[in-house]
Design a protein around this motif. Structure first.
Motif, PDB file in Angstrom:
ATOM      1  N   SER A 104       0.854  -1.185   0.000  1.00 36.60           N
ATOM      2  CA  SER A 104       0.000   0.000   0.000  1.00 36.60           C
ATOM      3  C   SER A 104       0.897   1.245   0.000  1.00 36.60           C
ATOM      4  CB  SER A 104      -0.908   0.002   1.235  1.00 36.60           C
ATOM      5  OG  SER A 104      -1.739   1.151   1.237  1.00 36.60           O
ATOM      6  N   GLU A 105       0.733   2.076  -1.005  1.00 36.77           N
ATOM      7  CA  GLU A 105       1.556   3.281  -1.136  1.00 36.77           C
ATOM      8  C   GLU A 105       0.707   4.456  -1.611  1.00 36.77           C
ATOM      9  OE1 GLU A 105       5.967   1.530  -2.358  1.00 36.77           O
ATOM     10  OE2 GLU A 105       4.714   2.517  -3.864  1.00 36.77           O
ATOM     11  N   ARG A 106       1.221   5.647  -1.310  1.00 34.67           N
ATOM     12  CA  ARG A 106       0.593   6.860  -1.838  1.00 34.67           C
ATOM     13  C   ARG A 106       1.306   7.241  -3.130  1.00 34.67           C
ATOM     14  NH1 ARG A 106      -1.129  12.201   1.532  1.00 34.67           N
ATOM     15  NH2 ARG A 106      -2.325  10.573   2.546  1.00 34.67           N
ATOM     16  N   TRP A 107       0.507   7.445  -4.158  1.00 35.00           N
ATOM     17  CA  TRP A 107       1.044   7.831  -5.462  1.00 35.00           C
ATOM     18  C   TRP A 107       0.434   9.166  -5.884  1.00 35.00           C
ATOM     19  CZ3 TRP A 107       3.786   5.076  -9.571  1.00 35.00           C
ATOM     20  CH2 TRP A 107       4.418   3.913  -9.116  1.00 35.00           C
ATOM     21  N   THR A 108       1.244   9.963  -6.560  1.00 34.95           N
ATOM     22  CA  THR A 108       0.750  11.203  -7.155  1.00 34.95           C
ATOM     23  C   THR A 108       0.972  11.114  -8.654  1.00 34.95           C
ATOM     24  OG1 THR A 108       1.257  12.506  -5.183  1.00 34.95           O
ATOM     25  CG2 THR A 108       0.945  13.718  -7.235  1.00 34.95           C
ATOM     26  N   PHE A 109      -0.135  11.199  -9.394  1.00 30.30           N
ATOM     27  CA  PHE A 109      -0.079  11.177 -10.851  1.00 30.30           C
ATOM     28  C   PHE A 109      -0.339  12.589 -11.370  1.00 30.30           C
ATOM     29  CE2 PHE A 109      -1.841   7.106  -9.367  1.00 30.30           C
ATOM     30  CZ  PHE A 109      -0.875   6.247  -9.819  1.00 30.30           C
ATOM     31  N   TYR A 110       0.028  12.778 -12.645  1.00 28.32           N
ATOM     32  CA  TYR A 110      -0.162  14.095 -13.263  1.00 28.32           C
ATOM     33  C   TYR A 110      -0.905  13.959 -14.587  1.00 28.32           C
ATOM     34  CZ  TYR A 110       3.105  15.794  -9.776  1.00 28.32           C
ATOM     35  OH  TYR A 110       3.710  16.108  -8.587  1.00 28.32           O
ATOM     36  N   PRO A 111      -2.138  13.460 -14.542  1.00 30.53           N
ATOM     37  CA  PRO A 111      -2.912  13.379 -15.788  1.00 30.53           C
ATOM     38  C   PRO A 111      -3.220  14.779 -16.296  1.00 30.53           C
ATOM     39  CG  PRO A 111      -4.300  12.890 -13.892  1.00 30.53           C
ATOM     40  CD  PRO A 111      -2.899  12.984 -13.372  1.00 30.53           C
ATOM     41  N   ASN A 112      -2.878  15.007 -17.562  1.00 29.53           N
ATOM     42  CA  ASN A 112      -3.099  16.322 -18.181  1.00 29.53           C
ATOM     43  C   ASN A 112      -2.417  17.448 -17.413  1.00 29.53           C
ATOM     44  OD1 ASN A 112      -4.767  15.075 -20.161  1.00 29.53           O
ATOM     45  ND2 ASN A 112      -6.509  15.179 -18.731  1.00 29.53           N
ATOM     46  N   GLY A 113      -1.342  17.113 -16.703  1.00 28.55           N
ATOM     47  CA  GLY A 113      -0.551  18.130 -16.016  1.00 28.55           C
ATOM     48  C   GLY A 113      -1.028  18.497 -14.633  1.00 28.55           C
ATOM     49  N   ALA A 114      -2.170  18.000 -14.178  1.00 29.33           N
ATOM     50  CA  ALA A 114      -2.697  18.347 -12.853  1.00 29.33           C
ATOM     51  C   ALA A 114      -2.411  17.190 -11.894  1.00 29.33           C
ATOM     52  CB  ALA A 114      -4.193  18.616 -12.914  1.00 29.33           C
ATOM     53  N   PRO A 115      -1.908  17.474 -10.689  1.00 24.72           N
ATOM     54  CA  PRO A 115      -1.571  16.395  -9.755  1.00 24.72           C
ATOM     55  C   PRO A 115      -2.813  15.755  -9.143  1.00 24.72           C
ATOM     56  CG  PRO A 115      -1.209  18.521  -8.730  1.00 24.72           C
ATOM     57  CD  PRO A 115      -1.580  18.800 -10.139  1.00 24.72           C
ATOM     58  N   VAL A 116      -2.796  14.402  -9.077  1.00 19.33           N
ATOM     59  CA  VAL A 116      -3.857  13.635  -8.420  1.00 19.33           C
ATOM     60  C   VAL A 116      -3.173  12.643  -7.485  1.00 19.33           C
ATOM     61  CG1 VAL A 116      -5.754  12.015  -8.705  1.00 19.33           C
ATOM     62  CG2 VAL A 116      -5.431  13.857 -10.370  1.00 19.33           C
ATOM     63  N   THR A 117      -3.518  12.699  -6.215  1.00 21.26           N
ATOM     64  CA  THR A 117      -2.892  11.824  -5.226  1.00 21.26           C
ATOM     65  C   THR A 117      -3.888  10.745  -4.801  1.00 21.26           C
ATOM     66  OG1 THR A 117      -1.539  13.647  -4.415  1.00 21.26           O
ATOM     67  CG2 THR A 117      -1.757  11.730  -2.976  1.00 21.26           C
ATOM     68  N   VAL A 118      -3.407   9.491  -4.778  1.00 18.60           N
ATOM     69  CA  VAL A 118      -4.252   8.358  -4.369  1.00 18.60           C
ATOM     70  C   VAL A 118      -3.475   7.487  -3.391  1.00 18.60           C
ATOM     71  CG1 VAL A 118      -5.511   8.339  -6.558  1.00 18.60           C
ATOM     72  CG2 VAL A 118      -3.486   6.900  -6.276  1.00 18.60           C
ATOM     73  N   GLN A 119      -4.234   6.733  -2.607  1.00 17.29           N
ATOM     74  CA  GLN A 119      -3.656   5.671  -1.796  1.00 17.29           C
ATOM     75  C   GLN A 119      -3.939   4.377  -2.545  1.00 17.29           C
ATOM     76  OE1 GLN A 119      -1.936   6.315   1.016  1.00 17.29           O
ATOM     77  NE2 GLN A 119      -1.335   4.174   1.205  1.00 17.29           N
TER      78      GLN A 119
END
Length: 468
Positions: free
Chosen positions: A81-96
């Motif tokens: 289980s990890e926290r990830w931050t993605f950048y779809p279309n340049g905007a950050p999205v953080t998920v667990q």
């Protein structure tokens, strides 16, 4: 019509309607395999086909290393289980995300991501907003200097979000040292010239060890502030100080040359002139005349050299003030106080003046001159400038501050220091005229008559305009 995926598992249809984002990712082929509708929404994709068609082959080395680590860590059935931050279309999205290994129908292992969106705390949201709008240039790099993130200010300055660490600098070789220092000490700072879209600028850099929030790996956080204006102002100030010091040294040298050359010339010309009037034989008079002529030629050369070096300052007899016409000589002998520390100068001036019937009294320095001015009644004071104990300028100011008529006695500078700046200082101190050494007997007597016989005029403690 698209070709069906041979690895499509009907069991995936059970995930299609789940509200939790779920997707499969091949860490070896670097491609998406499956995504439900919630995952497509999280990734900002209009459809599953669009998301799976995206090119993930350009992942940063840090993200690629992270996915490889996850593939190894979950290969035996473990979950992470990890926290990830993605950048779809340049905007950050953080998920667990819960990550595990899932095997396709052909047995190939892929990573199964089950994600839960994480709402950032108010402080985090405010920090992100400040990061977007700050004027400071903030970037994140991995240990190899590859750019992981640049805020809008950094992107605007350099024009590229992927600019490597060393490529920012006008001297790229300094980049390695800065990175090594930060990794060794935890942080470092420097002033460096960087190459921006607008040209070369000076930036104050703060480099410190941080963590990549995506991979969890070690990273370097770079904070840059443009201080070009400050650096240029300091450089201009240093140049002005250097120029001022050079000018002061030049003026000091000129003053020394003027004094050291004109003082002995004063004695040569003065005494040769007196000797010529002593009833010498023809041969002796001829020799004295040659001495005087040679000294006079040398005086002209010295005057020209000093005047040129001083920027074409004033013709050696000086800048005289208006308002001092020659007046009627009194019935008594003129009383002149001559202040000079050089014995030869005192002897010469005393001989010239007394030969013309002037009562000349001598003082050896400025302090003696002030005391004599306080206690005597003088028609004129001739004042040398460069003297021990008290210099001529200080002595003049002191005399001008005396009470009564003593403060209004005309004071004429008789000096070898005749640069333009010197003359201004004499006038400001209260001197009415400046006579350059070596002064001929005729010039000396003309100045004595001009000022000692002047009618009562304005208070000499007040400035009098100079002649044009």
């Amino acid at each position: 019509m698209s070709r069906p995926d041979p690895n499509f598992d009907p069991a995936w249809r059970a995930w299609d309607d789940l509200r939790r984002p779920i997707w499969l990712f091949d860490p070896h082929g670097l491609r998406g395999v499956y995504a439900n509708a919630s995952a497509c929404a999280l990734w900002g994709a209009a459809s599953r086909e669009e998301l799976l068609a995206r090119d993930f082959s350009q992942l940063s080395p840090a993200v690629r290393a992270r996915t490889e680590r996850l593939a190894k860590a979950t290969a035996r059935g473990d979950e992470i289980s990890e926290r990830w931050t993605f950048y779809p279309n340049g905007a950050p999205v953080t998920v667990q995300a819960t990550i595990s290994t899932y095997r396709l129908l052909d047995g190939s292992p892929v990573l199964l991501f089950e994600a839960s969106p994480v709402d950032a705390e108010p402080e985090e949201r405010r920090a992100l907003e400040a990061l977007r709008h700050t004027d400071a240039l903030i970037s994140l790099f991995d240990r190899d200097g590859r750019n992981l993130f640049s805020n809008p200010a950094a992107f605007g300055a350099f024009g590229r979000a992927d600019l490597p660490f060393e490529a920012r600098f006008a001297e790229p070789e300094i980049a390695g040292g800065l990175m090594d220092q930060a990794l060794t000490r935890g942080s470092t700072d420097a002033l460096a010239e960087v190459v921006t879209r607008g040209g070369r600028r000076w930036h104050r850099l703060d480099v410190r060890v941080s963590l990549d929030p995506v991979t969890g790996g070690q990273a370097l956080l770079l904070n840059e502030i443009d201080v070009t204006g400050e650096v240029e102002a300091r450089a201009a100030q240093a140049e002005a100080e250097r120029a001022a010091a050079a000018a002061a040294a030049r003026q000091s040298l000129l003053a020394t040359l003027s004094h050291e050359l004109r003082t002995p010339l004063n004695a040569v010309l003065g005494f040769s002139g007196l000797l010529s009037e002593q009833g010498l034989s023809f041969a002796q008079a001829e020799q004295v005349a040659r001495i005087h002529e040679a000294g006079d030629r040398l005086r002209l050369v010295v005057d020209e050299i000093i005047a040129l070096a001083d920027g074409g300052g004033a013709i050696p007899d000086g800048e005289r003030r208006d308002g001092a016409p020659i007046g009627t000589a009194p019935d008594r002998a003129l009383r002149v106080l001559y202040v000079d520390d050089h014995p030869a100068n005192r002897a010469l001036v005393h001989a010239v003046l007394t030969s013309q019937g002037v009562d000349c009294v001598l003082a050896e320095d400025g302090a003696e001159g002030v005391e004599a001015a306080r206690t005597g009644a003088w028609d004129l004071i001739l004042m040398d400038v460069q003297m021990p104990v008290m210099d001529g300028v200080t002595a003049t100011r002191t005399i001008r501050a005396l009470p009564g008529p003593a403060s209004r006695v005309p004071i004429v500078a008789l000096t070898a220091n005749t640069l333009a700046a010197d003359r201004r200082a004499y006038a400001e101190a209260g001197m009415v005229d400046c006579l350059a050494k070596p002064a001929s007997p005729g010039d000396l007597m003309a100045a004595v008559v001009r000022w000692a016989c002047a009618p009562a005029g304005p208070d000499l403690t007040e400035p009098v305009p100079r002649s044009a």
